[in-house]
Design a protein around this motif. Sequence first.
Motif, PDB file in Angstrom:
ATOM      1  N   ILE A   7      15.372  -5.805   6.297  1.00 37.71           N
ATOM      2  CA  ILE A   7      15.984  -5.704   4.978  1.00 37.71           C
ATOM      3  C   ILE A   7      14.889  -5.304   3.964  1.00 37.71           C
ATOM      4  N   HIS A   8      15.208  -4.261   3.172  1.00 36.36           N
ATOM      5  CA  HIS A   8      14.233  -3.714   2.216  1.00 36.36           C
ATOM      6  C   HIS A   8      14.893  -3.739   0.835  1.00 36.36           C
ATOM      7  N   THR A   9      14.401  -4.583  -0.039  1.00 40.62           N
ATOM      8  CA  THR A   9      15.096  -4.788  -1.311  1.00 40.62           C
ATOM      9  C   THR A   9      14.253  -4.441  -2.529  1.00 40.62           C
ATOM     10  N   HIS A  10      14.943  -4.024  -3.585  1.00 39.84           N
ATOM     11  CA  HIS A  10      14.284  -3.734  -4.866  1.00 39.84           C
ATOM     12  C   HIS A  10      14.812  -4.641  -5.962  1.00 39.84           C
ATOM     13  N   ASN A  11      14.022  -4.770  -7.022  1.00 37.86           N
ATOM     14  CA  ASN A  11      14.246  -5.842  -7.996  1.00 37.86           C
ATOM     15  C   ASN A  11      14.902  -5.400  -9.304  1.00 37.86           C
ATOM     16  N   LEU A  17       0.810  -1.225   0.000  1.00 34.12           N
ATOM     17  CA  LEU A  17       0.000   0.000   0.000  1.00 34.12           C
ATOM     18  C   LEU A  17       0.841   1.272   0.000  1.00 34.12           C
ATOM     19  N   ARG A  18       2.147   1.143   0.210  1.00 32.51           N
ATOM     20  CA  ARG A  18       3.016   2.331   0.187  1.00 32.51           C
ATOM     21  C   ARG A  18       4.005   2.220  -0.968  1.00 32.51           C
ATOM     22  N   ASP A  19       5.037   1.383  -0.821  1.00 26.43           N
ATOM     23  CA  ASP A  19       6.021   1.247  -1.904  1.00 26.43           C
ATOM     24  C   ASP A  19       5.358   0.638  -3.148  1.00 26.43           C
ATOM     25  N   GLY A  20       4.474  -0.317  -2.925  1.00 22.57           N
ATOM     26  CA  GLY A  20       3.782  -0.963  -4.051  1.00 22.57           C
ATOM     27  C   GLY A  20       2.991   0.041  -4.858  1.00 22.57           C
ATOM     28  N   GLY A  46      10.192  -2.942  -9.112  1.00 22.07           N
ATOM     29  CA  GLY A  46       9.419  -3.446  -7.985  1.00 22.07           C
ATOM     30  C   GLY A  46      10.255  -3.865  -6.787  1.00 22.07           C
ATOM     31  N   ASN A  47       9.542  -4.443  -5.822  1.00 17.94           N
ATOM     32  CA  ASN A  47      10.134  -4.858  -4.540  1.00 17.94           C
ATOM     33  C   ASN A  47      10.231  -6.382  -4.483  1.00 17.94           C
ATOM     34  N   ALA A  48      10.786  -6.884  -3.388  1.00 23.25           N
ATOM     35  CA  ALA A  48      10.748  -8.328  -3.157  1.00 23.25           C
ATOM     36  C   ALA A  48       9.282  -8.735  -3.070  1.00 23.25           C
TER      37      ALA A  48
HETATM   38 MN    MN Z   1      11.518   1.068  -1.424  1.00 28.30          MN
END
Ligand code: MN
Length: 319
Positions: free
Chosen positions: A190-194, A9-12, A226-228
């Motif tokens: 841990i906050h990861t991006h793709n 709902l935020r990063d997505g 995107g994110n994990a």
């Molecule tokens: Mn992010």
Amino acid sequence: MITLVDTTLRDGEQSPGVAFTIREKIEIASLLSSIGINEMEAGTPVIGGDEAQAVKEIIALGLPSRILTWNRVLERDIEASLNCGANALYISCPVSDIQIKKKLRKKREWVKERFSKLLPELKKEGLYVACGLEDASRADPSFVLEVSYLLEELGVDRVRICDTVGILTPFKTFELITSIRKNIKAPLEIHTHNDFGLATANALAGIKGGAVYASVTVNGIGERAGNASLEEVVMAIEKIEGVKTGINIRRLKELSLLVSRSSGKPIHPNKPIVGDLVFTHESGIHVDGVIKDPSNYEPFPPEDIGAKRRLIIGKHSKA
Ligand code: MN
């Protein structure tokens, strides 16, 4: 035990072209909570309007999950969150020289001053405060440590280490998290991006390195690549590592479809775990194997995530 923090709902929603309605956000938050997601980021209240309203309504649902809001290290962001009834906040600030200089046009000292000013007040109010070190993967590792130390002294509840532009590898993620872990006691996220297709692998490496929280989004939606992805991380932990996540995996397909519908982002047919072709078999050799026993060619049965198997006829059916 690992806690997955959903940020659909935020990063997505920061994925270009995605804008959920308030109703959709409530529906997604409720489903996330009912399948066992205990922490989620609901939005960025300082944006105002529907964004703030959605956060307010999600908090008012009184779900058993912790609802966090996203804030810069600015008083007005925090005020907007508190006005929505938030009692758990992410306070985020870049820690790489690139972003400190080129985005914020500030100095490293400013980052420390801001955290030092804001954190004690929020902790005094009894709020749950997670601090996000944005672009930590491109930052000077000694500054990441310095800020982490400071945050620990200020009573932070957890530190989120962000691979904001997705340039870590699993090996580098493991090293980064391990080195911070060795030096500070505060729990790490841990906050990861793709960007290089490594978000899920990096999340797993971060967990291996000692992170006890991992950020995920449904279908992996998020900025740029995107994110994990929630479903990938959950299933990898459950099926590859053999560790329970506490998530009701039987509803993962349902969750994926809800977010796909609401975001207007179709799921790529080959998307791991939830793509339509993931449990579809065509070649003769594979179909023969699957008919004899599906485990011949499936890492886990589709029913596990609430999906179905399909056998189809095509060019490769003859062999
Ligand atoms: Mn992010």
